[in-house]
Design a protein around this motif. Structure first.
Motif, short mmCIF file in Angstrom:
data_model
loop_
_atom_site.label_atom_id
_atom_site.label_comp_id
_atom_site.label_asym_id
_atom_site.label_seq_id
_atom_site.Cartn_x
_atom_site.Cartn_y
_atom_site.Cartn_z
N PHE A 282 0.83 -1.21 0.00
CA PHE A 282 0.00 0.00 0.00
C PHE A 282 0.86 1.26 0.00
O PHE A 282 0.52 2.26 -0.65
CB PHE A 282 -0.95 0.00 1.20
CG PHE A 282 -2.21 -0.78 0.97
CD1 PHE A 282 -3.17 -0.33 0.09
CD2 PHE A 282 -2.42 -1.99 1.63
CE1 PHE A 282 -4.33 -1.05 -0.14
CE2 PHE A 282 -3.58 -2.72 1.40
CZ PHE A 282 -4.54 -2.25 0.52
N ALA A 283 1.97 1.23 0.72
CA ALA A 283 2.88 2.38 0.72
C ALA A 283 3.42 2.64 -0.68
O ALA A 283 3.59 3.79 -1.10
CB ALA A 283 4.01 2.15 1.71
N GLU A 284 3.71 1.56 -1.43
CA GLU A 284 4.18 1.69 -2.80
C GLU A 284 3.10 2.29 -3.70
O GLU A 284 3.36 3.18 -4.52
CB GLU A 284 4.61 0.32 -3.34
CG GLU A 284 5.07 0.30 -4.78
CD GLU A 284 6.43 0.93 -5.01
OE1 GLU A 284 6.74 1.21 -6.18
OE2 GLU A 284 7.18 1.13 -4.02
N TRP A 285 1.87 1.81 -3.55
CA TRP A 285 0.77 2.30 -4.38
C TRP A 285 0.41 3.75 -4.05
O TRP A 285 0.29 4.59 -4.95
CB TRP A 285 -0.45 1.39 -4.17
CG TRP A 285 -1.68 1.79 -4.96
CD1 TRP A 285 -1.73 2.49 -6.14
CD2 TRP A 285 -3.05 1.50 -4.62
NE1 TRP A 285 -3.03 2.64 -6.56
CE2 TRP A 285 -3.86 2.04 -5.64
CE3 TRP A 285 -3.65 0.81 -3.57
CZ2 TRP A 285 -5.25 1.94 -5.63
CZ3 TRP A 285 -5.04 0.70 -3.56
CH2 TRP A 285 -5.83 1.26 -4.58
N LEU A 286 0.24 4.04 -2.77
CA LEU A 286 -0.27 5.33 -2.34
C LEU A 286 0.82 6.35 -2.03
O LEU A 286 0.51 7.48 -1.66
CB LEU A 286 -1.16 5.14 -1.11
CG LEU A 286 -2.31 4.14 -1.26
CD1 LEU A 286 -3.03 3.94 0.07
CD2 LEU A 286 -3.28 4.58 -2.35
N LYS A 287 2.09 5.93 -2.20
CA LYS A 287 3.24 6.80 -1.90
C LYS A 287 3.17 7.33 -0.46
O LYS A 287 3.32 8.53 -0.20
CB LYS A 287 3.33 7.97 -2.89
CG LYS A 287 3.26 7.58 -4.36
CD LYS A 287 4.35 6.59 -4.72
CE LYS A 287 4.24 6.18 -6.19
NZ LYS A 287 5.06 4.99 -6.52
N LEU A 288 2.95 6.43 0.48
CA LEU A 288 2.83 6.82 1.88
C LEU A 288 4.20 7.18 2.45
O LEU A 288 5.19 6.49 2.19
CB LEU A 288 2.21 5.68 2.70
CG LEU A 288 0.84 5.17 2.23
CD1 LEU A 288 0.35 4.07 3.16
CD2 LEU A 288 -0.17 6.30 2.16
#
Length: 340
Positions: A126-132
């Protein structure tokens, strides 16, 4: 685009259990662990339809929901839904529906930190997808918070940090969820020898770690002197293991493991049983100088230190129990993410 991650499982070498509250809050805990080439993998594929689809490939389970949050926690792939709910709560609406596919290289309840490592992997995807904006400590603590607070699953802190940081680490645990990860610079020759001599054996049994951990926590709360003393000794064992690895006195590791295993069995009931004791004694008779149950205990993987060339005789002895000797390598990297 598909957004992927992989997070390494770990072998706990020393200090296991001292990362669990309330012991770590009251006395401070210390653990030494090392990540290995078995992984929890996650992939996120955005969808045009407003659906959330879960596919747990290793468990052969799949679920589909309308993208209405929070998703229901009903005992079906709750660990994945827990991550989704927390990401939505902390970072807002997702850009679209999505399919989340996961796979873990070891079965649940095996003692290699599978559940926590999976949470790290999913958060990483999710961090990769949403650039968290998550640093290593942030990601590990978020994974810990999802498991222990949101999902109310009993356990310690080491697995999330091992999966996030990777490598061989000496970890310290204190009150207020304070964790210090100390990466160890161990010479390659020492790691090669440890990898050659350390046999990883799956007993073909799994266990529910939460019941063992809950009893361990109760023993601390109830001030059970024997249990608390055992945890103190396990914390000392972590320091002994660190010194052996850094100084290259590798053949002492079997004795250190054996010492820790004896202490660990005093922390709570069910950590070992007659079957596991029989496996342990067979390995010792075949040449292993020590070993332990991985994770909370009660089943799953065991590790054995086999000095000189005794690993072959030990593996022969273990094969008679119908389990599986798992090949692995130590790894330097923690969770890795990419998109394609």
């Amino acid at each position: 685009m598909i957004y992927r991650s992989k997070a390494p499982l770990r072998i706990g070498l020393a200090g296991g259990g001292t990362d669990v509250s309330p012991y770590s809050d009251l006395y401070g805990g210390a653990i030494l662990n090392a990540t290995i080439s078995l992984y929890a993998r996650a992939s996120i594929e955005p969808l045009t339809e407003n659906k959330v689809i879960f596919e747990s490939a290793d468990r052969r389970e799949s679920l589909s929901y309308d993208a209405v949050y929070p998703l229901p926690l009903d005992g079906k792939l709750d660990i994945l839904k827990g991550v989704v709910n927390r990401i939505f709560k902390d970072y807002g609406a997702f850009p679209s529906g999505f399919r989340l596919t996961t796979y873990v290289d070891a079965p649940p309840g095996s003692g290699l930190g599978t559940s926590s490592t999976l949470v790290v992997g999913v958060v990483g995807a999710f961090a990769e997808w949403l650039k968290l904006p998550l640093g290593e400590y942030d990601l590990a603590h978020l994974a810990y918070s999802i498991e222990r607070e949101d999902l109310q699953q009993a356990g310690g802190k080491q697995d999330q940090y091992a999966a996030t940081f990777g490598g061989v680490n000496f970890m310290e645990f204190y009150a207020g969820d304070k964790v210090i990860v100390n990466p160890l610079r161990i010479k390659d020759v020492y790691l090669h020898e440890l990898e050659n001599n350390l046999v990883l054996f799956y007993t073909s049994t799994s266990r529910l770690s939460s019941s063992i951990i809950s009893e361990q926590q109760k023993n601390v709360t109830d001030k059970n002197d024997d249990s608390i003393a055992a945890m103190h000794h396990l914390k000392e064992q972590a320091v002994m293991m660190k010194e052996a690895l850094l100084r290259g006195t590798i053949d002492k590791i079997g004795e250190i493991l054996d010492y820790g295993f004896e202490q660990k069995k005093k922390m709570a009931k069910g950590i070992s049983n007659s079957q596991l004791d029989e496996i342990y004694e067979a390995a010792r008779k075949a040449g292993a100088s020590g070993g332990k149950i991985s994770g909370a205990g009660g089943g799953g993987f065991m590790i054995f230190y086999c000095p000189k060339n005794t690993r072959f005789a030990v593996v022969d002895a273990l094969n008679k129990f119908g389990g599986d000797v798992k090949r692995y390598h130590f790894t330097n990297n923690g969770v890795q993410t990419w998109s394609i």
